[in-house]
Design an enzyme around this catalytic site. Structure first.
Site, PDB file in Angstrom:
ATOM      1  N   ASN A 264       0.807  -1.059  -0.071  1.00 30.10           N
ATOM      2  CA  ASN A 264       0.092   0.062  -0.036  1.00 30.10           C
ATOM      3  C   ASN A 264       0.991   1.385  -0.026  1.00 30.10           C
ATOM      4  O   ASN A 264       0.277   2.295  -0.286  1.00 30.10           O
ATOM      5  CB  ASN A 264      -0.946   0.068   1.105  1.00 30.10           C
ATOM      6  CG  ASN A 264      -0.621   0.086   2.589  1.00 30.10           C
ATOM      7  OD1 ASN A 264       0.769  -0.510   2.739  1.00 30.10           O
ATOM      8  ND2 ASN A 264      -1.125   0.290   3.396  1.00 30.10           N
ATOM      9  N   GLY A 340       2.941  -5.338   7.225  1.00 31.91           N
ATOM     10  CA  GLY A 340       2.037  -5.854   6.533  1.00 31.91           C
ATOM     11  C   GLY A 340       0.702  -6.553   7.616  1.00 31.91           C
ATOM     12  O   GLY A 340       0.529  -5.692   8.488  1.00 31.91           O
ATOM     13  N   GLU A 360       5.150  -3.939  11.979  1.00 30.12           N
ATOM     14  CA  GLU A 360       4.177  -2.666  11.617  1.00 30.12           C
ATOM     15  C   GLU A 360       3.020  -3.291  11.228  1.00 30.12           C
ATOM     16  O   GLU A 360       3.149  -3.660   9.941  1.00 30.12           O
ATOM     17  CB  GLU A 360       4.806  -1.682  10.862  1.00 30.12           C
ATOM     18  CG  GLU A 360       6.016  -1.012  11.648  1.00 30.12           C
ATOM     19  CD  GLU A 360       5.543   0.210  12.532  1.00 30.12           C
ATOM     20  OE1 GLU A 360       4.491   0.486  12.376  1.00 30.12           O
ATOM     21  OE2 GLU A 360       6.671   0.822  12.779  1.00 30.12           O
ATOM     22  N   LEU A 361       1.846  -3.218  11.768  1.00 34.32           N
ATOM     23  CA  LEU A 361       0.578  -4.078  11.207  1.00 34.32           C
ATOM     24  C   LEU A 361      -0.458  -3.166  11.001  1.00 34.32           C
ATOM     25  O   LEU A 361      -0.225  -2.127  11.038  1.00 34.32           O
ATOM     26  CB  LEU A 361       0.582  -5.289  12.341  1.00 34.32           C
ATOM     27  CG  LEU A 361       1.790  -5.894  12.582  1.00 34.32           C
ATOM     28  CD1 LEU A 361       1.591  -7.163  13.596  1.00 34.32           C
ATOM     29  CD2 LEU A 361       2.378  -6.673  11.364  1.00 34.32           C
ATOM     30  N   CYS A 394      -3.066   1.683   6.550  1.00 38.51           N
ATOM     31  CA  CYS A 394      -3.138   1.012   7.921  1.00 38.51           C
ATOM     32  C   CYS A 394      -3.781   1.887   9.250  1.00 38.51           C
ATOM     33  O   CYS A 394      -4.235   1.554  10.102  1.00 38.51           O
ATOM     34  CB  CYS A 394      -1.690   0.545   8.478  1.00 38.51           C
ATOM     35  SG  CYS A 394      -0.715   1.744   8.362  1.00 38.51           S
ATOM     36  N   GLU A 488     -10.177  -5.034  10.702  1.00 38.68           N
ATOM     37  CA  GLU A 488      -9.690  -4.007   9.929  1.00 38.68           C
ATOM     38  C   GLU A 488     -10.126  -4.034   8.519  1.00 38.68           C
ATOM     39  O   GLU A 488     -10.072  -5.033   7.863  1.00 38.68           O
ATOM     40  CB  GLU A 488      -8.011  -4.136   9.674  1.00 38.68           C
ATOM     41  CG  GLU A 488      -7.311  -3.187   8.726  1.00 38.68           C
ATOM     42  CD  GLU A 488      -5.947  -3.469   8.460  1.00 38.68           C
ATOM     43  OE1 GLU A 488      -5.374  -4.459   8.479  1.00 38.68           O
ATOM     44  OE2 GLU A 488      -5.362  -2.519   8.504  1.00 38.68           O
TER      45      GLU A 488
HETATM   46  P1  NAP Z   1       0.530  -8.938   3.536  1.00 43.44           P
HETATM   47  O1  NAP Z   1      -0.428  -9.717   2.580  1.00 43.44           O
HETATM   48  O2  NAP Z   1       0.463  -9.287   5.151  1.00 43.44           O
HETATM   49  O3  NAP Z   1       1.901  -8.790   2.788  1.00 43.44           O
HETATM   50  C1  NAP Z   1       2.795  -7.850   3.143  1.00 43.44           C
HETATM   51  C2  NAP Z   1       4.165  -8.634   2.742  1.00 43.44           C
HETATM   52  O4  NAP Z   1       4.283  -9.818   3.498  1.00 43.44           O
HETATM   53  C3  NAP Z   1       4.370  -8.802   1.423  1.00 43.44           C
HETATM   54  O5  NAP Z   1       5.513  -8.423   0.728  1.00 43.44           O
HETATM   55  C4  NAP Z   1       3.799 -10.164   1.091  1.00 43.44           C
HETATM   56  O6  NAP Z   1       4.615 -10.789   0.069  1.00 43.44           O
HETATM   57  C5  NAP Z   1       4.777 -10.709   2.490  1.00 43.44           C
HETATM   58  N1  NAP Z   1       4.480 -12.012   2.752  1.00 43.44           N
HETATM   59  C6  NAP Z   1       3.131 -12.723   2.967  1.00 43.44           C
HETATM   60  N2  NAP Z   1       3.257 -13.899   3.293  1.00 43.44           N
HETATM   61  C7  NAP Z   1       4.432 -14.155   3.795  1.00 43.44           C
HETATM   62  C8  NAP Z   1       4.941 -15.229   4.400  1.00 43.44           C
HETATM   63  N3  NAP Z   1       4.379 -16.394   4.706  1.00 43.44           N
HETATM   64  N4  NAP Z   1       6.375 -15.107   4.649  1.00 43.44           N
HETATM   65  C9  NAP Z   1       7.239 -13.993   4.235  1.00 43.44           C
HETATM   66  N5  NAP Z   1       6.294 -12.825   3.818  1.00 43.44           N
HETATM   67  C10 NAP Z   1       5.147 -13.011   3.473  1.00 43.44           C
HETATM   68  O7  NAP Z   1       0.090  -7.349   3.829  1.00 43.44           O
HETATM   69  P2  NAP Z   1      -0.362  -6.218   2.524  1.00 43.44           P
HETATM   70  O8  NAP Z   1      -1.921  -6.670   1.924  1.00 43.44           O
HETATM   71  O9  NAP Z   1       0.669  -6.400   1.559  1.00 43.44           O
HETATM   72  O10 NAP Z   1      -0.585  -4.945   3.055  1.00 43.44           O
HETATM   73  C11 NAP Z   1      -1.713  -4.581   3.854  1.00 43.44           C
HETATM   74  C12 NAP Z   1      -1.545  -4.769   5.488  1.00 43.44           C
HETATM   75  O11 NAP Z   1      -0.471  -4.263   5.968  1.00 43.44           O
HETATM   76  C13 NAP Z   1      -2.911  -4.184   6.178  1.00 43.44           C
HETATM   77  O12 NAP Z   1      -2.977  -5.060   7.339  1.00 43.44           O
HETATM   78  C14 NAP Z   1      -2.373  -3.014   6.799  1.00 43.44           C
HETATM   79  O13 NAP Z   1      -2.905  -2.482   7.885  1.00 43.44           O
HETATM   80  C15 NAP Z   1      -0.631  -3.281   7.031  1.00 43.44           C
HETATM   81  N6  NAP Z   1       0.236  -2.035   7.115  1.00 43.44           N
HETATM   82  C16 NAP Z   1       0.615  -1.614   8.264  1.00 43.44           C
HETATM   83  C17 NAP Z   1       1.571  -0.495   8.302  1.00 43.44           C
HETATM   84  C18 NAP Z   1       1.983  -0.043   9.490  1.00 43.44           C
HETATM   85  O14 NAP Z   1       3.157   0.845   9.580  1.00 43.44           O
HETATM   86  N7  NAP Z   1       1.799  -0.395  10.598  1.00 43.44           N
HETATM   87  C19 NAP Z   1       1.631   0.279   7.008  1.00 43.44           C
HETATM   88  C20 NAP Z   1       1.210  -0.278   5.838  1.00 43.44           C
HETATM   89  C21 NAP Z   1       0.422  -1.309   5.879  1.00 43.44           C
HETATM   90  P3  NAP Z   1       3.327 -11.108  -1.282  1.00 43.44           P
HETATM   91  O15 NAP Z   1       2.936  -9.606  -1.598  1.00 43.44           O
HETATM   92  O16 NAP Z   1       4.241 -11.815  -2.103  1.00 43.44           O
HETATM   93  O17 NAP Z   1       2.286 -11.989  -0.664  1.00 43.44           O
END
Ligand code: NAP
Length: 585
Positions: A264, A340, A360-361, A394, A488
């Site tokens: 994002n 993520g 950071e979730l 997020c 969320e």
């Molecule tokens: P996500 O599905 O958890 O993916 C995040 C990253 O993790 C991607 O690079 C993904 O790779 C990787 N990943 C997924 N499964 C994995 C595994 N088993 N082992 C290692 N890496 C893995 O999250 P998203 O949909 O990209 O992002 C949205 C989430 O991020 C929301 O919950 C949002 O609130 C959170 N977020 C938090 C912050 C903060 O600063 N707190 C900021 C931004 C976003 P792939 O893309 O290849 O699946």
């Protein structure tokens, strides 16, 4: 920069030791950048605008998909009914954007999206693997670019390179100078960076430009931290045991940092990992989100152009499980910095028990609007911040609690502002709200709306599609345990709920498992300070939407939202160890 290639097939089957409950919870887990939405067809299966031979680096401008004109949109007013899923997923309205594209496919620089073919960066080499990941527009599924696909083999090579780099440490002034140069290069190429973000993430240009500007700030702040990174003096004569000794601490790099970033904020959240790591003197292996690797690879290009020696930054794109397993299991990785979803993040931490794992979730961002608040100001800030980037931040405003006496007045101000938001093509400079990252995510949000309304909630605005896009949606009377109130949403949706006392509002705000940021609008300083003390979140904003972030702030969550603070000054501390030195005088 050298160009090399490795044998095809190195990126093998995606065997996720850590799977992705986040996607499971929100929609079709098979939806990925390589599985385009069946219902929204790209105009061509080939990489438009690219020559047959791989283009080394740099973005190639291609003919662009022009969006449907605004007059083609189906506009609806608030209080309208939700379109049923059968209507959404079954017979679709023809995609006028594709028809329009064929008619008006000419080169226009100002409106160009970009397509690129990018290799991995490993040990200073741009590496091809023989396999490619396709990056498609979340808006119309057209091909944005292709990225060399890595697997376990490339990830190990990247770790070898990162290890070799750290054997020849860079001095603080050298690291700072590189970071300053990246900031300058990024500022020069800000427009290109914003277009890349917009194209691959489907982020409206307005928001993409803000992200590109913020990434410059992140690098600038990281350069400051590189220059002032130092330990502390220890007051040794403060106890009899220390008399006759002098002691101080050194801040030493923790070692190789593995960084995993979400889709994002594909530029600035990558910057928040790789810039502090360099400031701290750590080499990095980065795995960007598969949907949005191009912004990260653009940053890598800028870092190498800024003089970063080989091996300090390595980027591998590919199956998350396979790459993640190597990063979790390899003992050379000392810290994993992950941004993520909560489910993926916490499971990574469980698996990497002997590493520092900084998370950071997600959040289900609440905000309290007291009756004594400036309601115009609150309505205006919250309308913008609940729906920017279709709620895929997020800290997107999700739950609005309004003091009962001001509830109707707030809605009178809030709903027209929500309905005035422009929904459309993210490449259009006037667009406020674009697509969700995948059709499955859009359908998940629709199903959460259905769930809430079937249990008595009312849709005050939106709740339906505008073409293929979900309109900004405001829901009243949502039950406390409905998903829209407790999980969320990560979509263009917020709830509005009246409250009677500040105690009740704070309890409602605290009632989910998340704790990233929260906010309060009030003119009473006592209420503001009480909320600041009692809201169980990493950050509390007063008279500002809790979506606010400046990049030098300590940013991070409590509870399920994380366990660390980002912002270069704070990340640098996490990425270094404190080493004590004691001198006998
Ligand atoms: P996500 O599905 O958890 O993916 C995040 C990253 O993790 C991607 O690079 C993904 O790779 C990787 N990943 C997924 N499964 C994995 C595994 N088993 N082992 C290692 N890496 C893995 O999250 P998203 O949909 O990209 O992002 C949205 C989430 O991020 C929301 O919950 C949002 O609130 C959170 N977020 C938090 C912050 C903060 O600063 N707190 C900021 C931004 C976003 P792939 O893309 O290849 O699946």
């Amino acid at each position: 920069m050298r160009e090399t290639s490795t044998s095809p097939g190195a990126a093998s089957d995606e065997m996720a030791l850590v799977d992705k409950p986040y996607r499971d919870a929100r929609g079709d887990p098979t939806a990925s950048s390589t599985a385009p939405m069946s219902s929204i067809r790209a105009s061509s299966g080939t990489l438009r605008g690219l020559s047959e031979s791989p283009v080394p680096q740099g973005l190639n401008t291609i003919n662009r998909t022009l969006s449907a004109s605004r007059s083609e949109k189906v506009r609806t007013n608030g209080l309208s009914k939700i379109v049923k899923r059968s209507q959404i997923c079954g017979a679709r309205v023809p995609n006028v954007r594709n028809v329009h594209r064929e008619k008006v496919s000419h080169y226009t620089h100002a409106m160009a999206t970009t397509a690129s073919e990018r290799k991995l960066l490993i040990g200073g080499d741009w590496v091809e693997t023989g396999e490619w990941l396709e990056v498609r527009s979340p808006y119309d599924r057209s091909l944005i670019g292709r990225v060399a696909k890595a697997g376990a083999g490339e990830t190990r090579r990247a770790l070898d390179a990162a290890e070799a780099a750290m054997r020849d440490p860079m001095l603080a002034h050298e690291r700072a100078a590189i970071l300053d140069r990246v900031a300058a290069l990024l500022a020069e190429r800000s427009d290109e960076a914003a277009r890349t973000i917009s194209a691959e993430a489907g982020k409206p240009m307005k928001a993409a430009r803000v992200e590109a500007t913020r990434a410059v700030s992140t690098y600038t702040m990281a350069a400051v931290e590189a220059r002032r990174l130092a330990g502390d003096a220890v007051p040794m004569d403060a106890s009899p045991a220390g008399v006759g000794k002098l002691a101080f601490t050194l801040r030493v790099p923790i070692g190789i940092v593995a960084a995993i970033s979400p889709f994002n904020f594909p530029l600035n959240l990558v910057a928040h990992k790789i810039a502090p790591a360099l400031a701290a003197g750590c080499s990095v292996v980065l795995k960007p989100a598969s949907q949005t690797p191009l912004s990260a690879l653009l940053l890598a290009e800028l870092e190498t152009e800024a003089g970063l020696p080989p091996g300090w930054l390595n980027i591998v794109c590919g199956p998350a499980g396979e790459i993640g397993d190597v990063l979790v299991e390899d003992e050379r990785v000392k810290l994993i910095t992950f941004t993520g979803s909560s489910s993926v993040g916490w499971r990574l931490r469980e698996r990497a028990a002997r590493k520092r794992v900084n998370l950071e979730l997600g959040n289900a961002t609440p905000v309290i609007v007291a009756a004594d608040a400036d309601l115009e100001d609150a309505a205006s800030r919250l309308a913008a911040n609940a729906f920017s980037f279709a709620g895929q931040s997020c800290i997107s405003v999700q739950r609005i609690y309004v003091e009962r006496g001001a509830y109707e007045s707030f809605l009178e101000r809030y709903l027209p502002r929500v309905e005035a938001l422009e929904v459309g093509d993210p490449a259009d400079e006037g667009t406020d709200v674009g697509p969700l990252i995948a059709e499955s995510e859009r359908d998940r949000v629709l199903s959460w709306i259905d769930d809430a309304t079937s249990r008595g909630a009312r849709v005050l605005s939106g709740g339906e599609l505008d073409g293929e896009l979900l309109r900004p949606t405001v829901i009243a009377d949502a039950p406390r345990d409905a998903k829209v109130s407790s999980e969320e949403v990560f979509g263009p949706l917020c709830t509005v709920t009246p409250y009677d006392t500040l105690d009740e509002a704070i309890a409602l705000a605290n009632s989910t498992r998340y704790g990233l940021q929260a906010g309060i609008f009030t003119s009473d300083v006592k209420s503001a300070l009480r909320a600041a003390r009692e809201l169980e979140f990493g950050g509390v904003t007063v008279n500002e939407a809790p979506t606010f972030r400046a990049d030098q702030m300590p940013y991070g969550g409590v509870k399920d939202s994380g366990n660390t603070r980002e912002g270069p000054a704070y990340a640098v501390r996490e990425m270094t160890d404190e080493r004590l030195v004691v001198l006998q005088l």
